[in-house]
Design a protein around this motif. Sequence first.
Motif, mmCIF file in Angstrom:
data_model
loop_
_atom_site.group_PDB
_atom_site.id
_atom_site.type_symbol
_atom_site.label_atom_id
_atom_site.label_comp_id
_atom_site.label_asym_id
_atom_site.label_seq_id
_atom_site.Cartn_x
_atom_site.Cartn_y
_atom_site.Cartn_z
ATOM 1 N N ASN A 244 0.933 -1.270 -0.174
ATOM 2 C CA ASN A 244 -0.036 0.061 -0.165
ATOM 3 C C ASN A 244 0.970 1.375 0.021
ATOM 4 O OD1 ASN A 244 -2.595 0.573 -0.020
ATOM 5 N ND2 ASN A 244 -2.503 1.188 2.195
ATOM 6 N N ASN A 245 1.676 1.455 1.010
ATOM 7 C CA ASN A 245 3.033 2.256 1.125
ATOM 8 C C ASN A 245 3.422 2.682 -0.336
ATOM 9 O OD1 ASN A 245 1.811 3.065 3.656
ATOM 10 N ND2 ASN A 245 3.767 1.973 4.462
ATOM 11 N N CYS A 246 3.787 1.601 -0.978
ATOM 12 C CA CYS A 246 4.537 1.913 -2.159
ATOM 13 C C CYS A 246 3.709 2.657 -3.668
ATOM 14 C CB CYS A 246 4.859 0.440 -3.044
ATOM 15 S SG CYS A 246 6.096 -0.186 -2.393
ATOM 16 N N PHE A 247 2.544 2.408 -3.596
ATOM 17 C CA PHE A 247 1.473 3.256 -4.540
ATOM 18 C C PHE A 247 1.436 4.633 -4.064
ATOM 19 C CE2 PHE A 247 0.073 -1.063 -5.431
ATOM 20 C CZ PHE A 247 0.038 -0.914 -6.763
ATOM 21 N N LYS A 248 1.490 4.987 -2.640
ATOM 22 C CA LYS A 248 1.602 6.413 -2.108
ATOM 23 C C LYS A 248 2.791 7.029 -2.521
ATOM 24 C CE LYS A 248 -2.243 5.286 0.018
ATOM 25 N NZ LYS A 248 -3.742 5.914 -0.158
ATOM 26 N N ASN A 249 3.890 6.396 -2.827
ATOM 27 C CA ASN A 249 5.066 7.218 -3.170
ATOM 28 C C ASN A 249 5.716 6.686 -4.479
ATOM 29 O OD1 ASN A 249 5.857 8.284 -0.515
ATOM 30 N ND2 ASN A 249 4.839 6.148 0.174
ATOM 31 N N ALA A 250 4.777 6.444 -5.478
ATOM 32 C CA ALA A 250 5.161 6.559 -6.841
ATOM 33 C C ALA A 250 6.082 5.356 -7.046
ATOM 34 C CB ALA A 250 5.864 7.802 -7.345
ATOM 35 N N ILE A 251 5.907 4.286 -6.368
ATOM 36 C CA ILE A 251 6.630 3.072 -6.421
ATOM 37 C C ILE A 251 5.636 1.882 -6.969
ATOM 38 C CG2 ILE A 251 8.078 1.196 -5.790
ATOM 39 C CD1 ILE A 251 9.347 3.418 -3.958
ATOM 40 N N LEU A 252 5.594 1.220 -8.251
ATOM 41 C CA LEU A 252 4.807 0.406 -8.586
ATOM 42 C C LEU A 252 5.157 -1.184 -8.083
ATOM 43 C CD1 LEU A 252 2.507 -0.796 -10.566
ATOM 44 C CD2 LEU A 252 4.350 -0.972 -12.271
ATOM 45 N N PRO A 253 4.600 -2.020 -7.249
ATOM 46 C CA PRO A 253 4.793 -3.094 -6.785
ATOM 47 C C PRO A 253 4.219 -4.136 -7.809
ATOM 48 C CG PRO A 253 3.381 -2.347 -5.361
ATOM 49 C CD PRO A 253 3.369 -1.414 -6.417
ATOM 50 N N VAL A 254 4.985 -4.968 -8.185
ATOM 51 C CA VAL A 254 4.375 -6.123 -9.197
ATOM 52 C C VAL A 254 4.619 -7.411 -8.798
ATOM 53 C CG1 VAL A 254 4.595 -7.122 -11.485
ATOM 54 C CG2 VAL A 254 5.056 -4.580 -11.205
ATOM 55 N N VAL A 255 3.448 -8.194 -8.705
ATOM 56 C CA VAL A 255 3.382 -9.568 -8.150
ATOM 57 C C VAL A 255 3.389 -10.501 -9.378
ATOM 58 C CG1 VAL A 255 2.294 -11.228 -6.884
ATOM 59 C CG2 VAL A 255 2.028 -8.940 -6.095
ATOM 60 N N PHE A 256 4.462 -11.502 -9.355
ATOM 61 C CA PHE A 256 4.349 -12.735 -10.265
ATOM 62 C C PHE A 256 4.528 -13.930 -9.608
ATOM 63 C CE2 PHE A 256 6.585 -9.612 -13.701
ATOM 64 C CZ PHE A 256 5.133 -9.590 -14.454
ATOM 65 N N ASN A 257 4.020 -14.837 -10.313
ATOM 66 C CA ASN A 257 4.292 -16.069 -9.479
ATOM 67 C C ASN A 257 5.745 -16.347 -9.485
ATOM 68 O OD1 ASN A 257 5.115 -17.733 -11.709
ATOM 69 N ND2 ASN A 257 2.837 -17.890 -12.282
ATOM 70 N N ASP A 258 6.017 -17.585 -8.524
ATOM 71 C CA ASP A 258 7.259 -17.977 -8.078
ATOM 72 C C ASP A 258 8.167 -18.476 -9.423
ATOM 73 O OD1 ASP A 258 7.652 -17.587 -5.385
ATOM 74 O OD2 ASP A 258 6.398 -19.121 -5.039
ATOM 75 N N LYS A 259 7.386 -19.135 -10.208
ATOM 76 C CA LYS A 259 8.039 -19.556 -11.386
ATOM 77 C C LYS A 259 8.543 -18.462 -12.387
ATOM 78 C CE LYS A 259 7.300 -22.902 -14.985
ATOM 79 N NZ LYS A 259 6.650 -22.153 -15.967
ATOM 80 N N ILE A 260 8.052 -17.244 -12.652
ATOM 81 C CA ILE A 260 8.213 -16.208 -13.115
ATOM 82 C C ILE A 260 9.446 -15.458 -12.561
ATOM 83 C CG2 ILE A 260 7.557 -14.066 -14.097
ATOM 84 C CD1 ILE A 260 4.745 -15.224 -14.647
ATOM 85 N N VAL A 261 9.192 -15.554 -11.321
ATOM 86 C CA VAL A 261 10.359 -14.704 -10.695
ATOM 87 C C VAL A 261 11.578 -15.204 -10.297
ATOM 88 C CG1 VAL A 261 11.031 -13.824 -8.392
ATOM 89 C CG2 VAL A 261 8.407 -13.197 -8.959
ATOM 90 N N ASP A 262 11.400 -16.701 -10.368
ATOM 91 C CA ASP A 262 12.735 -17.526 -10.443
ATOM 92 C C ASP A 262 13.253 -17.306 -11.812
ATOM 93 O OD1 ASP A 262 13.090 -19.078 -8.300
ATOM 94 O OD2 ASP A 262 12.026 -20.566 -8.599
ATOM 95 N N ASP A 263 12.774 -17.536 -12.926
ATOM 96 C CA ASP A 263 13.076 -17.303 -14.079
ATOM 97 C C ASP A 263 13.869 -15.827 -14.442
ATOM 98 O OD1 ASP A 263 13.414 -18.030 -17.023
ATOM 99 O OD2 ASP A 263 11.880 -16.514 -17.430
ATOM 100 N N LEU A 264 13.169 -14.761 -13.721
ATOM 101 C CA LEU A 264 13.770 -13.278 -14.228
ATOM 102 C C LEU A 264 15.020 -13.386 -13.059
ATOM 103 C CD1 LEU A 264 10.730 -11.275 -13.823
ATOM 104 C CD2 LEU A 264 12.266 -11.574 -15.487
#
Lengths: 466, 212
Positions: free
Chosen positions: B118-138
């Motif tokens: 929530n705090n991220c959005f108030k401060n112009a930071i975009l939090p992005v959720v991807f599943n474990d598999k995509i994150v692992d791959d990244l």
Amino acid sequence: MGKTLYDKLWEQHVISTEDDGTSLIYIDRHLVHEVTSPQAFEGLHLAGRKPWRIGSMVAVPDHNIPTTTDSAGIDDPVSRLQVETLDQNCNHFGITEFGMGDPRQGIVHVIGPEQGATLPGMTIVCGDSHTSTHGAFGALAFGIGTSEVEHVMATQCLIQRKSKNMRVLVNGALKPGVGAKDVVLAVIGKIGTAGGTGHAIEFAGPVIEAMSMEARMTVCNMAIEAGARSGMIAVDQVTLDYLEGRPYAPTGELWEKAADAWRELKSDDDAVFDLEVVLDGADILPQVTWGTSPQMVTDIDGTVPDPAASEDPVAREGIGRALAYMGLEAGTRIRDIRPDHVFIGSCTNSRIEDLREAAAVVRGHHVDPGIKLALVVPGSGLVKRQAEEEGLHQVFIDAGFEWRNPGCSMCLAMNADRLEPGDRCASTSNRNFEGRQGQGGRTHLVSPAIAAAAAIAGHFALPEEL
Amino acid sequence: MEPLTVLDGLVVPLDRANVDTDAIIPKQFLKSIKRSGFGPNLFDEWRYLDHGEPGMDNDSRPLNPDFVLNQARYQGASILLARENFGCGSSREHAPWALMDYGIRCIIAPSFADIFYNNCFKNAILPVVFNDKIVDDLFFRVFEHPGYRLQVDLPAQTIALPDGQQLTFDVEPFRKHCLVNGLDDIGLTLEKAEAIKQYEQRRKAEAPWLFS
Ligand code: SF4
């Protein structure tokens, strides 16, 4: 379909809802402390705005406050400025503040309930994640960031989306010597620190119903460590008995009317939860954390785990890193771990019942020579006074503890009370993160009874083993 | 608030789970009464070898060469790749302030703690959720390829990989609207002042004890 307690609290506070589910909700009580408010007040000043409803606010400095009895003021100029800034902002707007030196001053989550400023059915916010504590009263209470603090000040509202419903049922009864702290640590051990993310947790079941208000606050306090912004417990006679006669509580006819409304604050029998976790109270033993996250916990009979035994590589690395930080070997018995500091305090365990529990263990014993510092920091000036009236302070002092003034103290070490690198602490607080109690400090989270027993034995032990 | 629409940024990988707000910005820096200046103390205990206190000259402090933010290949990163339950712990908005001040505008992780998210959005930071598999791959790709960049397109809700692959992500419409337009949500809420007052009138009648 029936409604949960959370559904009811939510519905009573929604002003409007957008198509995407984003809602504007009304906030009844805003608790304010010195660390997360200055930038919010500054924002108000810059925009030429005033607080919407001053009467909803209660302010208290707690995080930076020195706890040594001989200190006349705050030595650290940066801390002092923060506390003075709160005083100035409160004076400027006419906000009620229990400032330094006021006998009612203390940790924000201790004084809210103590004053009756925390009431059932309220939405309660504070720029502090342990605001979940107040949910013990059948309130919707959660921590917010500083932008939201400013938002509540300016509008009395917050923009929120409804969370999912989760229930933690604790059935049966607890064994003697097992308390609220053990229950909540056992829950976190079971579901993990992200187990409640996106949910509002209702704690229920015979074990919770049998608890005092202070014990219920301990449980809800650590809902945030289970990932949930809010924890809550239905209102019953225990809730009403605690509140009646407190300074901010309604009186006379209004009390009767309020109490009638509050008795409805419970989940309907046919309410549906998105997630339910069930524990049997009889299975819970006194808990001790061994790592750097509250989910890294076992019971007093347990041992430090072996990272190699974990299947998941991320978890394996996490355990390995935690053991290196904590200076612990896999396979060490919890009873063989020797703290050199003991901290009894924090918004989790600094109320009068916590101090009684610890004092009962300590009475007639002396702190082990291996303990460099054993601190007792009451949660508020009123808790301190009550403890002194009962002679508890003398029990601690006679045993070799230091008896301090109220504040957050070594829970997060923003004041002068902190661990040095390598120090190991048995602590009744709520977070064992790296550096939480001082850079390089090692924290083991425990109940007041187990912290007291560790102080006497010099290692983790049960009170009856002393 | 600064608007955030598209971002072409270097990615820095922080390969540990449950990174808490005490680690993001240690408590001694919370004594500041300002919103800015926290960047040099982002991840202070991991980033420097000595103990940091407010007011120190951070440029002359010994850096921990093992910490990822200190490695030459990640200098200038604006996208943080992280593991599960990022931002757990306290509500301190100093955490996103420190990230923002350092230059991070987007954080990718399998999950975030609620208050931090929530705090991220108030401060112009975009939090992005991807599943474990995509994150692992990244993580794998970032480690393999020095200078690994991603192109974040918030209006389109996509992240483009250098090989042309496109990932789509979810974001609530209201939060997106505020972020894309850099809106201050206090102003938006005050447009509903009448509705708030009406609510107060009704509640005062129903539950007067809430207003005494
Ligand atoms: S006692 Fe600790 S957890 Fe509680 S409000 Fe103070 S710093 Fe936060």
